[in-house]
Design a protein around this motif. Structure first.
Motif, PDB file in Angstrom:
ATOM      1  N   THR A 122      56.808  80.902  38.241  1.00 56.17           N
ATOM      2  CA  THR A 122      55.669  80.532  39.087  1.00 56.17           C
ATOM      3  C   THR A 122      56.149  80.220  40.499  1.00 56.17           C
ATOM      4  OG1 THR A 122      54.359  79.674  37.231  1.00 56.17           O
ATOM      5  CG2 THR A 122      53.807  78.856  39.421  1.00 56.17           C
ATOM      6  N   ALA A 123      57.280  79.546  40.590  1.00 56.66           N
ATOM      7  CA  ALA A 123      57.846  79.238  41.902  1.00 56.66           C
ATOM      8  C   ALA A 123      58.226  80.511  42.649  1.00 56.66           C
ATOM      9  CB  ALA A 123      59.064  78.325  41.745  1.00 56.66           C
ATOM     10  N   VAL A 124      58.714  81.513  41.922  1.00 49.78           N
ATOM     11  CA  VAL A 124      59.067  82.784  42.555  1.00 49.78           C
ATOM     12  C   VAL A 124      57.835  83.406  43.211  1.00 49.78           C
ATOM     13  CG1 VAL A 124      59.829  85.153  42.101  1.00 49.78           C
ATOM     14  CG2 VAL A 124      61.049  83.233  41.055  1.00 49.78           C
ATOM     15  N   VAL A 125      56.736  83.486  42.469  1.00 48.03           N
ATOM     16  CA  VAL A 125      55.503  84.063  43.015  1.00 48.03           C
ATOM     17  C   VAL A 125      54.973  83.201  44.160  1.00 48.03           C
ATOM     18  CG1 VAL A 125      53.123  84.715  42.489  1.00 48.03           C
ATOM     19  CG2 VAL A 125      54.931  85.164  40.822  1.00 48.03           C
ATOM     20  N   ASN A 126      55.003  81.887  43.974  1.00 43.88           N
ATOM     21  CA  ASN A 126      54.482  80.967  44.998  1.00 43.88           C
ATOM     22  C   ASN A 126      55.289  81.023  46.286  1.00 43.88           C
ATOM     23  OD1 ASN A 126      52.348  80.063  43.463  1.00 43.88           O
ATOM     24  ND2 ASN A 126      53.431  78.266  42.690  1.00 43.88           N
ATOM     25  N   ALA A 134      49.395  82.338  38.709  1.00 43.63           N
ATOM     26  CA  ALA A 134      49.869  81.955  40.041  1.00 43.63           C
ATOM     27  C   ALA A 134      49.141  82.743  41.129  1.00 43.63           C
ATOM     28  CB  ALA A 134      51.377  82.181  40.138  1.00 43.63           C
ATOM     29  N   LEU A 135      48.997  84.052  40.924  1.00 46.66           N
ATOM     30  CA  LEU A 135      48.333  84.879  41.928  1.00 46.66           C
ATOM     31  C   LEU A 135      46.841  84.560  42.028  1.00 46.66           C
ATOM     32  CD1 LEU A 135      50.038  88.360  41.419  1.00 46.66           C
ATOM     33  CD2 LEU A 135      50.225  86.849  43.397  1.00 46.66           C
ATOM     34  N   ALA A 136      46.229  84.184  40.915  1.00 45.59           N
ATOM     35  CA  ALA A 136      44.805  83.822  40.953  1.00 45.59           C
ATOM     36  C   ALA A 136      44.581  82.621  41.862  1.00 45.59           C
ATOM     37  CB  ALA A 136      44.305  83.532  39.546  1.00 45.59           C
ATOM     38  N   VAL A 137      45.483  81.656  41.810  1.00 46.19           N
ATOM     39  CA  VAL A 137      45.371  80.478  42.678  1.00 46.19           C
ATOM     40  C   VAL A 137      45.624  80.862  44.132  1.00 46.19           C
ATOM     41  CG1 VAL A 137      46.378  78.229  43.230  1.00 46.19           C
ATOM     42  CG2 VAL A 137      46.007  78.873  40.843  1.00 46.19           C
ATOM     43  N   LEU A 138      46.676  81.630  44.372  1.00 44.57           N
ATOM     44  CA  LEU A 138      47.015  82.029  45.736  1.00 44.57           C
ATOM     45  C   LEU A 138      45.920  82.881  46.379  1.00 44.57           C
ATOM     46  CD1 LEU A 138      50.748  82.936  45.048  1.00 44.57           C
ATOM     47  CD2 LEU A 138      49.977  81.099  46.574  1.00 44.57           C
ATOM     48  N   MET A 139      45.217  83.671  45.556  1.00 40.85           N
ATOM     49  CA  MET A 139      44.199  84.574  46.083  1.00 40.85           C
ATOM     50  C   MET A 139      42.801  83.967  46.120  1.00 40.85           C
ATOM     51  SD  MET A 139      45.243  87.506  47.223  1.00 40.85           S
ATOM     52  CE  MET A 139      43.732  88.488  47.131  1.00 40.85           C
ATOM     53  N   PRO A 147      41.308  82.039  48.201  1.00 39.72           N
ATOM     54  CA  PRO A 147      40.603  82.173  49.493  1.00 39.72           C
ATOM     55  C   PRO A 147      40.284  83.618  49.873  1.00 39.72           C
ATOM     56  CG  PRO A 147      42.625  80.852  49.697  1.00 39.72           C
ATOM     57  CD  PRO A 147      42.689  81.572  48.393  1.00 39.72           C
ATOM     58  N   TYR A 148      40.835  84.567  49.124  1.00 38.92           N
ATOM     59  CA  TYR A 148      40.736  85.968  49.539  1.00 38.92           C
ATOM     60  C   TYR A 148      40.052  86.856  48.508  1.00 38.92           C
ATOM     61  CZ  TYR A 148      44.482  83.974  52.379  1.00 38.92           C
ATOM     62  OH  TYR A 148      45.227  83.164  53.201  1.00 38.92           O
ATOM     63  N   GLY A 149      39.282  86.285  47.599  1.00 36.00           N
ATOM     64  CA  GLY A 149      38.545  87.086  46.634  1.00 36.00           C
ATOM     65  C   GLY A 149      39.082  87.057  45.228  1.00 36.00           C
ATOM     66  N   GLY A 150      40.134  86.249  44.985  1.00 31.07           N
ATOM     67  CA  GLY A 150      40.637  86.057  43.635  1.00 31.07           C
ATOM     68  C   GLY A 150      41.515  87.197  43.143  1.00 31.07           C
ATOM     69  N   PHE A 151      42.006  87.031  41.922  1.00 29.05           N
ATOM     70  CA  PHE A 151      42.827  88.059  41.293  1.00 29.05           C
ATOM     71  C   PHE A 151      42.528  88.119  39.808  1.00 29.05           C
ATOM     72  CE2 PHE A 151      46.688  89.298  38.926  1.00 29.05           C
ATOM     73  CZ  PHE A 151      46.817  90.598  39.397  1.00 29.05           C
ATOM     74  N   ASP A 152      42.384  89.330  39.304  1.00 27.64           N
ATOM     75  CA  ASP A 152      42.143  89.571  37.887  1.00 27.64           C
ATOM     76  C   ASP A 152      42.883  90.851  37.532  1.00 27.64           C
ATOM     77  OD1 ASP A 152      40.220  89.243  35.357  1.00 27.64           O
ATOM     78  OD2 ASP A 152      40.203  91.346  35.959  1.00 27.64           O
ATOM     79  N   HIS A 153      43.756  90.800  36.518  1.00 24.86           N
ATOM     80  CA  HIS A 153      44.587  91.969  36.225  1.00 24.86           C
ATOM     81  C   HIS A 153      43.759  93.171  35.791  1.00 24.86           C
ATOM     82  CE1 HIS A 153      44.445  90.823  31.863  1.00 24.86           C
ATOM     83  NE2 HIS A 153      44.551  92.126  31.704  1.00 24.86           N
ATOM     84  N   ASN A 154      42.601  92.912  35.162  1.00 21.59           N
ATOM     85  CA  ASN A 154      41.753  94.019  34.735  1.00 21.59           C
ATOM     86  C   ASN A 154      41.195  94.766  35.942  1.00 21.59           C
ATOM     87  OD1 ASN A 154      40.969  95.073  32.147  1.00 21.59           O
ATOM     88  ND2 ASN A 154      38.847  94.590  32.669  1.00 21.59           N
ATOM     89  N   ALA A 155      40.707  94.007  36.924  1.00 24.05           N
ATOM     90  CA  ALA A 155      40.199  94.619  38.155  1.00 24.05           C
ATOM     91  C   ALA A 155      41.321  95.296  38.932  1.00 24.05           C
ATOM     92  CB  ALA A 155      39.516  93.552  39.013  1.00 24.05           C
ATOM     93  N   GLN A 156      42.514  94.680  38.918  1.00 24.00           N
ATOM     94  CA  GLN A 156      43.642  95.270  39.636  1.00 24.00           C
ATOM     95  C   GLN A 156      44.042  96.611  39.040  1.00 24.00           C
ATOM     96  OE1 GLN A 156      44.689  94.044  42.387  1.00 24.00           O
ATOM     97  NE2 GLN A 156      46.523  95.253  42.806  1.00 24.00           N
ATOM     98  N   ALA A 157      43.907  96.752  37.721  1.00 18.78           N
ATOM     99  CA  ALA A 157      44.199  98.037  37.089  1.00 18.78           C
ATOM    100  C   ALA A 157      43.291  99.130  37.648  1.00 18.78           C
ATOM    101  CB  ALA A 157      44.040  97.929  35.572  1.00 18.78           C
ATOM    102  N   LEU A 158      42.027  98.801  37.847  1.00 20.42           N
ATOM    103  CA  LEU A 158      41.098  99.772  38.429  1.00 20.42           C
ATOM    104  C   LEU A 158      41.476 100.097  39.866  1.00 20.42           C
ATOM    105  CD1 LEU A 158      37.832  98.317  36.935  1.00 20.42           C
ATOM    106  CD2 LEU A 158      38.605 100.659  36.608  1.00 20.42           C
TER     107      LEU A 158
END
Length: 393
Positions: free
Chosen positions: A332-336, A108-113, A115-126
């Motif tokens: 998914t609706a909660v995040v959206n 859900a966050l990957a879709v929402l992000m 326009p803003y550079g995307g989302f990846d949990h591995n990168a977010q951990a860093l």
């Protein structure tokens, strides 16, 4: 005694902010300890593995999964003469960036992000361990060693370059997740090479742990039965062996005995393959491992194919089971709902986040602040905030 191809603590490439060495802990031990004491690590207790955390006390959470991964990583690393503390540190940190609701929340966050550079949990951990943990007087983040950061970034394989093929790799460096690009711009993680053998161990330990416990949790949830597993490779022979050794065994003990054999098959296979490959290639340094054209730590080809069959079964019968799909839609609706609400009204973020909001120069920067906040939520907190701000879930 560490093997020559292990990461030697006295040869660490250091930290982004130099620190005095500890008198009684190696650099990698300090990394491990800082990860365990971090806020993000504690929040894993209430984050989904497969089932939303409130669905049952016996199901794995992201925290119990992480502990199991670390245990497997320690076993394999010790057997191969690798640096156990580094393998454990990477294992403990590998899921810090997961948002609430597991891969459903990530999707859900990957879709929402987008326009803003995307989302990846591995990168977010860093991003968490270099920026968002704010406890120390001298720096943001945990100031982990280069080797631990490298392992977090590349434990699944090179991110860019000709050998990039892991789940977090990109075909074009320009497509790299912004969180990873930011960290790599501050400290070159050599993203086109393989990671250390210790980080590779953490990656395989992740596969071992979730293959084992997803079978266990799926059985406990009633999504499939032991009979369904009898025709699968690895699991079927394990149950047959238990039935021959312990005819008439209590069903719960039978299940445990069979699945511990599945666990053992995976660990023993990884160790045997690694020992053979290390003997054949004779690497004399950790950098020699990084320079190889493939991972040194992996399953044998026959077992890898057998595990693909098990994963396919789990995907159909567990990850996409009707009850799980219903829950996926709900969360998914909660995040959206939460993400655009905070983006539109950033004043709803807690007071301690308002300095970041004020510093955001444009909508992209603001979206990344909102992402940091939402991705850091636990399942229960996300549901509570949704109830409070939106009025139900």
């Amino acid at each position: 005694m560490l093997a020559p191809y292990a990461c030697q603590p006295d040869q660490s490439r250091g930290r982004l902010f130099p620190e005095k060495l500890s008198t009684f802990r190696s650099p990698f031990q300090r990394d491990r300890d800082r990860i365990i004491h971090s806020s993000a690590f504690r929040r894993l207790k209430h984050k989904t593995q497969v089932f939303v955390e409130h669905e049952g006390d016996y199901y794995r959470t992201r925290l119990t999964h992480t502990i199991e991964v670390a245990q497997v990583a320690r076993t394999i690393a010790a057997t191969l003469g690798l640096n156990v503390e580094l393998a454990e540190a990477v294992a403990l940190a590998h899921d810090l960036g997961h948002p609430p609701f597991g891969h459903t929340g990530e999707d859900a966050l990957a879709v929402l992000m987008e326009p803003y550079g995307g989302f990846d949990h591995n990168a977010q951990a860093l991003r968490i361990v270099t920026r968002l943990e704010r406890h120390y007087a001298d720096f943001d983040g945990l100031n982990l060693t280069w080797e631990t950061l490298e392992g977090m970034a590349k434990h699944n394989g090179p991110v860019i370059g000709p050998n990039a093929s892991g789940s977090h790799s990109v075909s074009d460096p320009a497509l790299m997740p912004y969180a990873l690009a930011e960290v790599n711009g501050r400290i070159d993680l050599e993203l086109s090479t393989f990671a250390s053998a210790e980080a590779q161990v953490a990656s395989v330990a992740d596969d071992v742990a979730y293959n084992h416990h997803d079978l266990h949790d799926g059985l406990r949830a009633g999504l499939f039965t032991e009979e369904d597993l009898m025709d699968l490779p690895v699991t079927g022979p394990a149950f047959h062996e238990v039935d021959q050794m312990y005819p008439g065994l209590d069903p719960m003990r039978r299940r445990h005995e069979a699945l511990r054999r599945v666990f053992g098959v995976m660990v023993e296979d990884v160790i045997a393959v690694a020992q053979n490959r290390l003997q054949a290639s004779q690497p004399q340094s950790a950098d020699a491992i990084r320079a190889m054209d493939g991972p040194i730590i992996r399953f044998s080809k026959p077992l890898y194919q057998n595990l693909k069959a098990i994963k396919s079964f789990l995907f159909t019968r567990m990850y996409r089971a009707p009850t799980v799909v219903v829950e996926r839609k709900r969360v998914t609706a909660v995040v959206n709902n939460l993400f655009p609400l905070f983006l539109k009204e950033p004043g709803l973020l807690p007071d301690e986040w308002q300095a970041d909001v004020a510093a955001a120069a444009d909508e992209t920067a603001l979206a990344r602040v909102v992402l940091d906040y939402v991705a850091g939520m636990t399942d229960r907190f996300a549901l509570q905030e949704h109830e409070r701000l939106v009025g139900g879930s």
